[in-house]
Design an enzyme around this catalytic site. Sequence first.
Site, short mmCIF file in Angstrom:
data_model
loop_
_atom_site.label_atom_id
_atom_site.label_comp_id
_atom_site.label_asym_id
_atom_site.label_seq_id
_atom_site.Cartn_x
_atom_site.Cartn_y
_atom_site.Cartn_z
N SER A 256 0.83 -1.21 0.00
CA SER A 256 0.00 0.00 0.00
C SER A 256 0.86 1.25 0.00
O SER A 256 1.97 1.27 0.56
CB SER A 256 -0.90 0.00 1.24
OG SER A 256 -1.49 1.26 1.46
N TYR B 103 -2.52 0.10 10.04
CA TYR B 103 -2.61 -0.46 8.69
C TYR B 103 -1.30 -0.28 7.94
O TYR B 103 -0.78 -1.22 7.32
CB TYR B 103 -3.76 0.20 7.92
CG TYR B 103 -3.85 -0.24 6.48
CD1 TYR B 103 -4.32 -1.52 6.16
CD2 TYR B 103 -3.46 0.59 5.43
CE1 TYR B 103 -4.40 -1.94 4.84
CE2 TYR B 103 -3.54 0.18 4.11
CZ TYR B 103 -4.02 -1.08 3.82
OH TYR B 103 -4.09 -1.50 2.51
N VAL C 36 -13.68 6.52 -1.07
CA VAL C 36 -14.36 7.76 -1.42
C VAL C 36 -15.11 7.67 -2.75
O VAL C 36 -16.24 8.18 -2.85
CB VAL C 36 -13.35 8.94 -1.43
CG1 VAL C 36 -12.27 8.74 -2.48
CG2 VAL C 36 -14.04 10.26 -1.66
#
Length: 337
Positions: free
Chosen positions: A141, A165, A209
Amino acid sequence: MQIFEKIKNDLLVTPKTWLVTGVAGFIGSNLMETLLKLNQKVVGLDNFATGFQSNIDDVLKKMTPSQRNNFIFHEGDIRNPDDCKKAVEHCDYVLHQAALGSVPRSIEMPEMTHQTNVTGFLNMLIAAKNEKIKRFIYASSSSVYGDSVELPKIETHIGNPLSPYAVSKLTNELYAKAFSNCYGLNCIGLRYFNIFGPRQDPDGPYAAVIPLWITSLLNGQPVYVNGDGETSRDFCYIDNAVQVNLLAACVENPDIVNHVYNVTVGERTSLNQLYQMITDHLSKANQPIYQDFRPGDIRHSLADISKTKNLLGYKPNYNVQVGLEQTIAWFQSEQGN
């Protein structure tokens, strides 16, 4: 011929067996769809913690009978070593997507995030090592860049992680490197930057989003923006991410393995710009509601993808505008609009 087109042609001629963990999720189900269309054998593993049976069903209904027969599903949990061992048997490649995503969720549930994203990841590495998997591709990520303000983000320059995370994903990269060094397991990490597209979950407190805003606007609901709207991200349409996964698994350049790669398009879009794009596509004039910044979020994100292009042969085919058109069309069809 592009490298990606050659790989797809080669796979059609010589099918392989792929394990996709998190197959019922957004990215996993899109990988499953592409692989089955290429007549590959696909083994799926998921515990439905964040994935959905409907995603698997949506893929299978698009396939021919023979393609559907190429899919085997194991309902299981990567936190269980036996489930990992069973799923990886006789597979050539692993595309490891299973994880608990979301920075806010990890702040609220750090222990569960660690158990899934770190312990589960280690279980998968051990299973892949024991099965002598050809290549282990895993989802990292952009969150690993943490508090680094450097733009664009370059793989070798990271900051301090800002959430559990981010810590879990950075730990994955360290474990993968250790397994490469200690056991010769060929690993490649893919640092995803805000992937979006069809089958991304728009519901719940941790929704991303783009699906959240699209469905809110389609349903006539208010849209909320975290902060002043000038926060920016490098948004990446799902088909670009699928391309990189297959490239990482199949390209033959010996210099590519045991690296991490940025996965996105190398374009920065603010939340205000994103909102304008979506409302333009939907012909909506709604005004968003601005609220506080979200804890753990970085302010700006933009990737340097030159390494991904040069070593993997990656050529992103979808920019944000085109990806949004595809994504909005999918959500509209799902709602019958």
